[in-house]
Design an enzyme around this catalytic site. Structure first.
Site, PDB file in Angstrom:
ATOM      1  N   ASP A 191      56.858   7.598  20.285  1.00  8.66           N
ATOM      2  CA  ASP A 191      56.812   6.791  21.508  1.00  8.66           C
ATOM      3  C   ASP A 191      57.815   5.644  21.413  1.00  8.66           C
ATOM      4  OD1 ASP A 191      55.527   5.310  23.871  1.00  8.66           O
ATOM      5  OD2 ASP A 191      54.169   6.993  23.623  1.00  8.66           O
ATOM      6  N   HIS A 250      54.540   0.560  26.070  1.00 10.19           N
ATOM      7  CA  HIS A 250      54.013   1.917  26.206  1.00 10.19           C
ATOM      8  C   HIS A 250      53.447   2.443  24.896  1.00 10.19           C
ATOM      9  CE1 HIS A 250      54.177   6.334  26.772  1.00 10.19           C
ATOM     10  NE2 HIS A 250      54.000   6.066  28.059  1.00 10.19           N
ATOM     11  N   SER A 581      50.589   9.844  30.172  1.00  6.08           N
ATOM     12  CA  SER A 581      50.817   9.184  28.877  1.00  6.08           C
ATOM     13  C   SER A 581      49.534   8.599  28.320  1.00  6.08           C
ATOM     14  CB  SER A 581      51.844   8.057  29.022  1.00  6.08           C
ATOM     15  OG  SER A 581      53.152   8.537  28.935  1.00  6.08           O
TER      16      SER A 581
END
Length: 803
Positions: A191, A250, A581
């Site tokens: 990620d 994220h 996600s």
């Protein structure tokens, strides 16, 4: 009045065309781009596949790199930068390098060359869960106090539930107690990196790091603090090594959903406050940063991350990364890399994509990848819009200041009424031209995010903001950490609010009322509008996504403070985020828990356990109430829900599993028509299509079944082999829900097991009932077979397509 309303509606509809086009471009496959334009002399990054060296398994990493470098014209570019970026051993046989198209042509002529692809740019998949999400039912005692090793942690108990979902409601003892909360299992997260100092990654509950015989990774970047929770961290970018620190948020968010530690009083601007553990709070994390601001996530780096994760010895890999929904498996870094992962006993979990609304928009649809779609929970952070005519509309916002006067009706302003796209989106340059003092302003998303729109209208004097969803966003609403009093409403409210404004201006007025955190919203779960839908263009008809998991307004760790007055000194920072996600790491955490309880199970058996125990209904007592699609608010299709909402408790004890082997996957690739070089790219030189049985997607012993019937092929036989992982003596009786227009016949009509690990095969015959469906009718029908032993219920989802 009728005339005025009609004019308003015409204005509203005609004014949406450009914004809908922008929305389409922002949410479609256009996000995946090559690194550079294809000009003959421009340097590109290529993935080069070569035959394995005769001594491949004996070569050191340095010798393997030298072998791969021998294919290149020289070792460095004119700038001094190295040509060779990565030398791959496990994920594929080959390397990635900087080359011009002309230089690539020269390499193609060398002995041992197999194939080449340009590295592609991917994006992360964003637009309440065990500790945040009542829906998954992981509440109550945190551990089984009969375990001596667990005693130091047995004094911790989660706060009582505000609302228990009966059909999924379980105690933590059934899940975390049976698995020691995933202790010792390693989840790799590919990620944007991680913020290691966040309290979600505190290691005070973790007894130790894995032994060196099991864990080969490390954390060597200077100044980056790893611990017993984060046991590995690397950043891979164009072959270089940079900081694994997350500057976007994220990766931090995803990692904490999968395996975050317990954090008390987690909240976003005071809303949704409570305990915030990850799905597997005692599991370890190994971080592979491959996604960078303004750069995305490049295939060469993704392959390098999977390669490193295999070397390190992780158990699960989470990839909340997008892809092309028309890419073959050998063109998709996630699918191709996952083949290597599963062959090394690693469970690959990936987001299904955020390209929803339309069918055939699915990413990562290979049968060896656990593809996860996104659904809602029953929680809303309620912000209500009240119009001057008394009508109210439910919206959401995480910013709910106690000083706000919710009884005051303010003048309503819609800058977009002039038809200007920038005005509709409340862009800063347009808002600077207006005097919005004392008004509530209507804005539309897509051009900029809520925070930027809020800043723009706030600087122009606005009191509040109403954000209108597009029609393509259906009934999904978002809870953003807004910078001024706001309500984000769905498309149905959008139409009513715009009609009211256009009909009543300049006297339109509105108020915003805050109702805080509310539970019990129904129907829930429901499929989020953005969640990608099948059927897949590339997998021969397998049902994908496999399952759904919470992916809307998920509260999890964030690297910085949010809201109207962010503090750079804050450390206890959380945020809501939405996307597949967020759904994928829920399932990665569940996979880690299943792996902990069943260390001998293969990845395909763990995938099977998660798929066959999912729930396709949104109600506890009415199983025919299929999960709703928030685009239409009607029952979702089988290629939208997959098997349904994950069930962590049931996945730990599925009763039966359907296993697959490497030869099955190779036969499936051959059945898809892959050539020798394409199969080589996927699995290496171990097998070719002449040595295996060719399988189509229906033949594959997958936990779901997809069948095609045509005007000429009105019957089809399908075989499955079930493995008993429940009680030694257990008899299963089928309950068949037939797709409309089809009869299903089973042989044998029951499964009687006498020992653990016993396998029994059974045949299903699908016969068309009556005439072929007429055009315009639903050509994809849902069904299922539920094998019920009284103790276990094993569900095989069925998709019947009239092709």
């Amino acid at each position: 009045m009728k005339l005025r309303c009609s004019v308003a509606i015409v204005f509203f509809v005609s004014g949406q065309l450009l914004l809908l086009l922008l929305h389409y471009l922002a949410t479609t496959n256009a996000q995946l781009l090559p690194i550079v334009h294809d000009h003959a002399n421009e340097m590109q990054i290529y993935i080069i596949d070569v035959e394995r060296h005769q001594q491949h398994d004996l070569l050191s990493d340095e010798d393997l790199e030298s072998w791969h470098a021998s294919f290149l014209p020289n070792s460095t570019l004119d700038s001094g930068a190295p040509r060779l970026l990565y030398s791959y051993r496990h994920v594929l046989s080959g390397f990635s390098a900087r080359l011009t198209p002309g230089e690539l042509e020269s390499i193609k002529s060398k002995p041992g060359f197999v194939g080449a692809q340009r590295s592609q740019r991917h994006h992360v998949e964003t637009t309440y869960t065990p500790g945040y999400d009542i829906l998954l039912g992981l509440r109550g005692k945190l551990c089984d106090c009969t375990s001596a090793t667990a005693l130091p942690r047995c004094d911790m108990t989660l706060p009582p539930l505000a609302n228990s979902r009966m059909y999924l409601g379980v105690t933590g003892k059934n899940v975390w107690g049976a698995t020691m909360m995933g202790e010792g299992i390693i989840i790799g997260v590919i990620d944007t990196g991680i913020k290691p100092t966040h309290p979600s990654f505190d290691d005070s509950m973790i007894p130790s790091t894995p032994p060196k015989s099991r864990w080969k990774g490390n954390c060597t970047y200077k100044g980056f603090p790893c611990n017993k929770k984060i046991i590995g961290a690397k950043a891979l970018q164009y072959g270089g090594r940079t900081s694994p620190l997350d500057t976007e948020g994220h990766g931090t968010h995803v990692a904490s959903i999968a395996a975050g530690s317990f954090v008390k009083n987690a909240n976003v601007l005071g809303t949704a406050s409570g305990m915030a553990p990850g799905m597997a709070p005692m599991a370890h994390l190994s971080i592979y940063k491959v996604c960078f601001p303004n750069e995305g996530c490049h295939s060469a780096d993704i392959y390098a991350a999977i390669e490193q994760a295999i070397k390190d010895g992780v158990d699960v890999i989470n990839m909340s990364i997008g892809g092309k929904f028309n890419a073959t498996f050998y063109e998709d870094a996630v699918s191709r890399g996952s083949m290597a992962a599963i062959q090394n006993n690693i469970i690959p979990v990936a987001s299904a994509g955020n390209y929803g609304v339309n069918p055939m928009t699915l990413c990562h649809s290979a049968p060896w990848v656990l593809a996860v779609g996104a659904c809602t929970t029953d929680r809303r952070i309620v912000s209500i819009v009240e119009l001057g005519d008394g009508r109210t509309f439910l919206g959401e916002s995480a910013y709910q200041p106690t000083t706000w006067n919710s009884s005051t009706l303010f003048p309503l302003e819609y800058p977009g009424s002039n038809g200007n796209v920038n005005s509709r989106g409340c862009a800063a340059d347009e808002m600077a031209k207006l005097n919005l003092k004392g008004k509530i302003v209507i804005c539309e998303p897509e051009l900029v995010d809520n925070a930027q729109m809020g800043e723009s209208v706030y600087k122009a004097g606005a009191e509040g903001m109403i954000v209108l969803d597009f029609i393509t966003q259906g009934y999904t609403t978002n809870s953003f950490p807004d910078v001024l009093p706001t309500s984000s409403v769905n498309f149905k409210a959008r139409m009513a609010i715009l009609d009211y404004y256009l009909t009543n201006k300049p006297n339109a007025i509105a108020a915003i009322r805050f109702n805080g955190t509310q539970f019990g919203h129904m129907p829930s779960p429901a499929v989020a509008y953005f969640s990608s839908r099948g059927p897949s263009r590339m997998n021969g008809g397998l049902i994908k996504p496999d399952v759904l998991a919470p992916g809307v307004n998920i509260l999890a760790a964030w690297p910085k403070s949010v809201g109207p007055n962010p503090s750079p000194l804050a450390t206890h920072t959380f945020n809501f985020y939405s996307g597949t996600s967020m759904a994928a790491p829920h399932v990665s955490g569940i996979a880690a828990l299943v792996r902990k309880k069943h260390l001998g199970w293969t990845p395909s058996e763990i995938i099977s356990a998660i798929v066959t125990t999912a729930n396709d209904s949104w109600t506890a007592h009415f199983p025919d109430d299929i999960i709703i699609d928030e685009i239409s608010n009607d029952a979702a299709g089988i290629f939208t829900t997959g098997a349904g909402m994950v069930s962590p408790v049931k996945a730990l004890d599925p009763g039966l599993v359907f296993k697959l082997t490497a030869d099955n996957y190779i036969g499936y690739l051959c059945g898809l028509g892959y050539t020798y070089s394409e199969v080589f790219q996927m699995v290496g030189p171990k097998k070719n299509c002449s040595g295996v049985i060719h399988l189509n997607s229906t033949d594959l012993n997958y936990p779901s079944i997809a069948v095609n019937l045509t005007r000429t092929v009105t019957s089809q036989k399908v075989t499955r082999t079930a493995k008993n992982v429940g009680n030694a003596r257990e008899e299963y009786i089928p309950k068949i829900v037939q797709p409309a227009g089809v009869d299903i016949f089973l042989s044998p009509d029951r499964l009687k097991f006498t020992r653990v690990n016993q396998e029994i095969s059974y045949e299903m015959r699908f016969d068309m009932r009556g005439s072929y469906p007429s055009q315009g009718s639903d050509m994809i029908r849902r069904g299922k077979i539920v094998w019920d032993s009284g103790k276990h219920m094993v569900t095989t989802p069925i998709a019947l397509t009239f092709a």
